[in-house]
Design a protein around this motif. Structure first.
Motif, PDB file in Angstrom:
ATOM      1  N   MET A   1      41.310  61.603  14.848  1.00 44.21           N
ATOM      2  CA  MET A   1      42.025  62.546  15.698  1.00 44.21           C
ATOM      3  C   MET A   1      41.078  63.589  16.275  1.00 44.21           C
ATOM      4  SD  MET A   1      44.683  63.582  17.189  1.00 44.21           S
ATOM      5  CE  MET A   1      45.953  62.540  16.458  1.00 44.21           C
ATOM      6  N   LEU A   2      40.121  64.056  15.478  1.00 46.75           N
ATOM      7  CA  LEU A   2      39.150  65.026  15.981  1.00 46.75           C
ATOM      8  C   LEU A   2      38.348  64.428  17.134  1.00 46.75           C
ATOM      9  CD1 LEU A   2      38.041  67.883  15.518  1.00 46.75           C
ATOM     10  CD2 LEU A   2      36.346  66.889  13.970  1.00 46.75           C
ATOM     11  N   ARG A   3      38.022  63.168  17.020  1.00 51.03           N
ATOM     12  CA  ARG A   3      37.297  62.470  18.084  1.00 51.03           C
ATOM     13  C   ARG A   3      38.118  62.432  19.373  1.00 51.03           C
ATOM     14  NH1 ARG A   3      35.723  56.051  17.548  1.00 51.03           N
ATOM     15  NH2 ARG A   3      34.856  55.766  19.649  1.00 51.03           N
ATOM     16  N   LEU A   4      39.417  62.127  19.258  1.00 56.79           N
ATOM     17  CA  LEU A   4      40.285  62.092  20.435  1.00 56.79           C
ATOM     18  C   LEU A   4      40.406  63.475  21.074  1.00 56.79           C
ATOM     19  CD1 LEU A   4      43.190  59.785  19.206  1.00 56.79           C
ATOM     20  CD2 LEU A   4      41.363  59.195  20.809  1.00 56.79           C
ATOM     21  N   MET A   5      40.568  64.493  20.239  1.00 57.71           N
ATOM     22  CA  MET A   5      40.715  65.847  20.754  1.00 57.71           C
ATOM     23  C   MET A   5      39.430  66.336  21.403  1.00 57.71           C
ATOM     24  SD  MET A   5      43.118  67.683  17.878  1.00 57.71           S
ATOM     25  CE  MET A   5      43.344  69.155  18.891  1.00 57.71           C
ATOM     26  N   ALA A   6      38.278  65.917  20.872  1.00 54.28           N
ATOM     27  CA  ALA A   6      37.002  66.303  21.472  1.00 54.28           C
ATOM     28  C   ALA A   6      36.896  65.801  22.901  1.00 54.28           C
ATOM     29  CB  ALA A   6      35.847  65.751  20.634  1.00 54.28           C
ATOM     30  N   ARG A   7      37.421  64.593  23.147  1.00 53.78           N
ATOM     31  CA  ARG A   7      37.361  64.014  24.492  1.00 53.78           C
ATOM     32  C   ARG A   7      38.298  64.722  25.459  1.00 53.78           C
ATOM     33  NH1 ARG A   7      37.793  58.040  22.481  1.00 53.78           N
ATOM     34  NH2 ARG A   7      39.877  58.233  23.357  1.00 53.78           N
ATOM     35  N   GLU A   8      39.437  65.187  24.952  1.00 61.38           N
ATOM     36  CA  GLU A   8      40.486  65.694  25.833  1.00 61.38           C
ATOM     37  C   GLU A   8      40.490  67.211  25.978  1.00 61.38           C
ATOM     38  OE1 GLU A   8      42.220  63.615  27.578  1.00 61.38           O
ATOM     39  OE2 GLU A   8      41.282  61.899  26.568  1.00 61.38           O
ATOM     40  N   SER A   9      39.810  67.935  25.100  1.00 61.44           N
ATOM     41  CA  SER A   9      39.878  69.396  25.099  1.00 61.44           C
ATOM     42  C   SER A   9      38.674  70.010  25.817  1.00 61.44           C
ATOM     43  CB  SER A   9      39.926  69.930  23.659  1.00 61.44           C
ATOM     44  OG  SER A   9      41.051  69.444  22.978  1.00 61.44           O
ATOM     45  N   GLU A  10      38.898  71.105  26.495  1.00 70.21           N
ATOM     46  CA  GLU A  10      37.809  71.864  27.109  1.00 70.21           C
ATOM     47  C   GLU A  10      37.250  72.824  26.057  1.00 70.21           C
ATOM     48  OE1 GLU A  10      36.486  71.538  30.276  1.00 70.21           O
ATOM     49  OE2 GLU A  10      37.679  69.702  30.187  1.00 70.21           O
ATOM     50  N   ALA A  11      36.652  72.235  25.031  1.00 67.26           N
ATOM     51  CA  ALA A  11      36.168  73.024  23.900  1.00 67.26           C
ATOM     52  C   ALA A  11      34.974  72.312  23.282  1.00 67.26           C
ATOM     53  CB  ALA A  11      37.273  73.202  22.863  1.00 67.26           C
ATOM     54  N   LEU A  12      34.265  73.045  22.467  1.00 70.38           N
ATOM     55  CA  LEU A  12      33.224  72.459  21.630  1.00 70.38           C
ATOM     56  C   LEU A  12      33.880  71.832  20.407  1.00 70.38           C
ATOM     57  CD1 LEU A  12      30.795  75.490  21.760  1.00 70.38           C
ATOM     58  CD2 LEU A  12      30.283  73.257  22.748  1.00 70.38           C
ATOM     59  N   THR A  13      33.239  70.817  19.839  1.00 76.41           N
ATOM     60  CA  THR A  13      33.745  70.187  18.625  1.00 76.41           C
ATOM     61  C   THR A  13      32.608  70.052  17.625  1.00 76.41           C
ATOM     62  OG1 THR A  13      35.400  68.931  19.853  1.00 76.41           O
ATOM     63  CG2 THR A  13      34.875  68.160  17.642  1.00 76.41           C
ATOM     64  N   LEU A  14      32.867  70.500  16.402  1.00 77.56           N
ATOM     65  CA  LEU A  14      31.885  70.385  15.329  1.00 77.56           C
ATOM     66  C   LEU A  14      32.056  69.030  14.668  1.00 77.56           C
ATOM     67  CD1 LEU A  14      29.738  71.979  13.575  1.00 77.56           C
ATOM     68  CD2 LEU A  14      31.642  72.437  12.006  1.00 77.56           C
ATOM     69  N   VAL A  15      31.026  68.189  14.741  1.00 73.05           N
ATOM     70  CA  VAL A  15      31.193  66.813  14.275  1.00 73.05           C
ATOM     71  C   VAL A  15      29.827  66.152  14.097  1.00 73.05           C
ATOM     72  CG1 VAL A  15      31.295  65.797  16.604  1.00 73.05           C
ATOM     73  CG2 VAL A  15      32.549  64.729  14.752  1.00 73.05           C
ATOM     74  N   PRO A  16      29.679  65.259  13.122  1.00 73.35           N
ATOM     75  CA  PRO A  16      28.470  64.435  13.075  1.00 73.35           C
ATOM     76  C   PRO A  16      28.451  63.510  14.292  1.00 73.35           C
ATOM     77  CG  PRO A  16      29.596  64.406  10.955  1.00 73.35           C
ATOM     78  CD  PRO A  16      30.538  65.033  11.939  1.00 73.35           C
ATOM     79  N   PRO A  17      27.342  63.396  15.008  1.00 76.32           N
ATOM     80  CA  PRO A  17      27.309  62.551  16.206  1.00 76.32           C
ATOM     81  C   PRO A  17      27.743  61.110  15.966  1.00 76.32           C
ATOM     82  CG  PRO A  17      25.380  63.958  16.154  1.00 76.32           C
ATOM     83  CD  PRO A  17      26.089  64.155  14.842  1.00 76.32           C
ATOM     84  N   ILE A  18      27.596  60.596  14.735  1.00 70.92           N
ATOM     85  CA  ILE A  18      28.004  59.215  14.460  1.00 70.92           C
ATOM     86  C   ILE A  18      29.496  59.026  14.712  1.00 70.92           C
ATOM     87  CG2 ILE A  18      28.451  59.600  11.996  1.00 70.92           C
ATOM     88  CD1 ILE A  18      27.388  56.800  11.467  1.00 70.92           C
ATOM     89  N   VAL A  19      30.270  60.108  14.617  1.00 68.45           N
ATOM     90  CA  VAL A  19      31.716  60.016  14.834  1.00 68.45           C
ATOM     91  C   VAL A  19      32.032  59.714  16.295  1.00 68.45           C
ATOM     92  CG1 VAL A  19      33.894  61.307  14.734  1.00 68.45           C
ATOM     93  CG2 VAL A  19      32.218  61.540  12.889  1.00 68.45           C
TER      94      VAL A  19
END
Length: 301
Positions: free
Chosen positions: A229-247
């Motif tokens: 879900m965090l991955r999906l939200m990262a694509r759709e949100s005008e925001a930064l996302t804290l995540v390991p790049p492998i995700v």
């Protein structure tokens, strides 16, 4: 040893799948005492206890789980014989049951099982759950390995051990245009909103400590405990996302996300947790050797 009595095996299999003598007796239209005698005869022949009694439940021991896997394959072989002679052959399969936390990267999970993916002789069963649920199922021999971003706590009474499989960097990613060339970490997080993993993730407390030391209060749009879900939200949100790049490997590759900043000193570890067993699942040998032996701090030989 005389040949295996397949009636005993059939009765054992019925009890194992039913979870109790009462239910199995009803299914087979036999008395509980008759079933109990059959199981004891099988245990005597195999030289191992197959069930532990927990209240009214019959819980498989390690030997019982292995016996059930073989029993399922044996009776599946009979079905396969019928299919083959009917012109519809099947394939005998080994089974590997993998549990994983919802906070774990799906890409990492796929990388872990990749050596077995596509093998027609292997059935992969992937299970999601909390750490408590998955470790309980591991100790009950219902799954073979748990994937986690945290090692298991080792003590003298535990048969669990952790293998560190990988250590991944952690970054802030975003769609193009969210952060400009003047982005500064961590100061810019006071102005640009961010999506964060929940506190169930091991990277969140470390990130929070960084913010506190810098005196920065980030604008948090969402806290998500599921990496998919965090991955999906990262694509759709005008925001930064804290995540390991492998995700977000695919998104970084196709340009729908960019790596704005890789955070020095912040990493996520990935572990495989297994139980010491007399009869480990042989399929694990294809997945664990590359990781090296478990860390000395987590395992005593």
């Amino acid at each position: 040893m005389s040949g295996l009595n397949y009636n005993h095996l059939r009765y054992f299999r019925a009890i194992a799948h039913a979870g109790s003598l009462t239910r199995a007796a009803g299914i087979l239209n036999l008395s509980q005492s008759a079933l109990s005698v059959q199981v004891k005869a099988l245990e005597t022949q195999l030289g191992h206890t197959l069930f532990d009694r927990v209240g009214r439940r019959m819980v498989l021991t390690e030997a019982g789980r292995i016996a059930l896997d073989h029993a399922d394959r044996a009776f599946a072989a009979g079905d396969q014989l019928l299919r083959t002679l009917a012109g519809r052959p099947g394939i005998d399969q080994q089974v590997l049951r993998v549990g994983a936390l919802p906070t774990l990267s799906r890409n990492f999970q796929l990388n872990f099982v990749a050596p077995l993916v596509g093998r027609r002789d292997v059935e992969l069963i992937l299970i999601s759950g909390t750490m408590r649920e998955l470790l309980a199922r591991l100790e009950a021999h219902e799954i073979d390995v748990v994937l986690s971003n945290l090692p298991v706590r080792q003590d003298s009474h535990s048969d669990l051990q952790s293998w560190r499989l990988s250590q991944q960097p952690v970054s802030l990613v975003a769609p193009p245009g969210v952060a400009d060339a003047d982005f500064r970490f961590p100061q810019s997080l006071a102005d640009i909103p961010v999506l964060l993993p929940s506190h169930a993730s091991d990277i969140r407390p470390a990130f929070d400590q960084m913010m506190e030391r810098a005196g920065v209060v980030p604008i948090i749009l969402a806290e998500v405990d599921d990496m998919a879900m965090l991955r999906l939200m990262a694509r759709e949100s005008e925001a930064l996302t804290l995540v390991p790049p492998i995700v977000v490997t695919d998104e970084l590759r196709d340009g729908s996300l960019i790596e704005v900043h890789r955070i020095a000193g912040l990493t996520e570890q990935f572990h495989a947790i297994i139980q010491r067993r007399r009869f480990p699942n042989p399929l694990l040998a294809a997945l664990l050797p590359a990781a090296g032996p478990p860390a000395e701090a987590q395992l005593s030989p």
